[in-house]
Design an enzyme around this catalytic site. Structure first.
Site, PDB file in Angstrom:
ATOM      1  N   ASN A   1       0.793  -1.216   0.000  1.00 30.44           N
ATOM      2  CA  ASN A   1       0.000   0.000   0.000  1.00 30.44           C
ATOM      3  C   ASN A   1       0.830   1.273   0.000  1.00 30.44           C
ATOM      4  O   ASN A   1       2.055   1.247   0.002  1.00 30.44           O
ATOM      5  CB  ASN A   1      -0.981  -0.035   1.177  1.00 30.44           C
ATOM      6  CG  ASN A   1      -2.158  -0.930   0.831  1.00 30.44           C
ATOM      7  OD1 ASN A   1      -2.976  -0.574  -0.003  1.00 30.44           O
ATOM      8  ND2 ASN A   1      -2.215  -2.110   1.434  1.00 30.44           N
TER       9      ASN A   1
ATOM     10  N   HIS B   1      24.106   4.729   4.672  1.00 27.71           N
ATOM     11  CA  HIS B   1      25.187   5.527   5.255  1.00 27.71           C
ATOM     12  C   HIS B   1      25.986   4.663   6.226  1.00 27.71           C
ATOM     13  O   HIS B   1      25.441   3.764   6.859  1.00 27.71           O
ATOM     14  CB  HIS B   1      24.626   6.734   6.013  1.00 27.71           C
ATOM     15  CG  HIS B   1      23.793   7.628   5.156  1.00 27.71           C
ATOM     16  ND1 HIS B   1      24.348   8.491   4.238  1.00 27.71           N
ATOM     17  CD2 HIS B   1      22.458   7.773   5.065  1.00 27.71           C
ATOM     18  CE1 HIS B   1      23.373   9.147   3.628  1.00 27.71           C
ATOM     19  NE2 HIS B   1      22.216   8.726   4.097  1.00 27.71           N
TER      20      HIS B   1
ATOM     21  N   ALA C   1       0.666  -2.045  14.192  1.00 27.08           N
ATOM     22  CA  ALA C   1       0.968  -0.718  13.647  1.00 27.08           C
ATOM     23  C   ALA C   1       2.099  -0.036  14.405  1.00 27.08           C
ATOM     24  O   ALA C   1       2.173  -0.090  15.630  1.00 27.08           O
ATOM     25  CB  ALA C   1      -0.284   0.156  13.686  1.00 27.08           C
TER      26      ALA C   1
END
Length: 154
Positions: free
Chosen positions: A43, A74, A123
């Site tokens: 998504n 990095h 989440a």
């Protein structure tokens, strides 16, 4: 958007939302490879940074704003970062999302991680270590909350 040199293999019925970025590590001897299985949803605003190889299994769901970080871009050393040097081989790693994994909104998965079949990651979680199959995991760093294995998962 696709950035860098990268081999991509995509299965059937893959839904890739707009504003998704896929990048291949630009330094090193290998061409990075992204393998996406069948019936996968990726998504909006998801980023996939492929260091060596990222494998996304069948029936995987990735909600918006997820990040698969196969390489950091990095170096750890601040002086080398300031000079614009790239990351080094010790910082990259494969990522595997086995079949039926669901990453909820904002999940970040770091290099060297495998998420087992049928696992759900809550989440905003940051996955720094492997997760077993059929668990619910959440947090930063993500930890197993409970098993979700039952007779309906096989």
């Amino acid at each position: 958007m696709v950035i860098g040199s990268l081999d991509i293999v995509i299965g059937d019925r893959v839904r890739l939302a707009g504003m998704t970025t896929i990048s291949g590590r630009a330094v090193g001897q290998r061409i990075p490879k992204l393998t996406i299985g069948n019936n996968v949803d990726i998504n909006w605003r998801t980023s996939i940074s492929v260091g060596n190889h990222i494998t996304i299994g069948n029936n995987v769901r990735m909600a918006g704003d997820c990040y698969l970080a196969g390489y950091p871009g990095h170096p750890v050393n601040a002086k080398l970062r300031a000079l614009g040097h790239p990351d080094d081989e010790t910082q990259i790693g494969e990522i595997t999302l086995e079949d039926d994994v669901w990453l909820a909104t904002g999940v970040k998965v770091l290099a060297g991680v495998t998420i087992g079949r049928g696992t759900i990651v809550g989440a905003g979680s940051v996955v720094t270590k492997d997760l077993p199959s059929y668990v619910l995991a959440a947090g930063a760093p993500a930890k197993v909350i409970k098993s979700i294995k039952d007779g309906n998962n096989e």
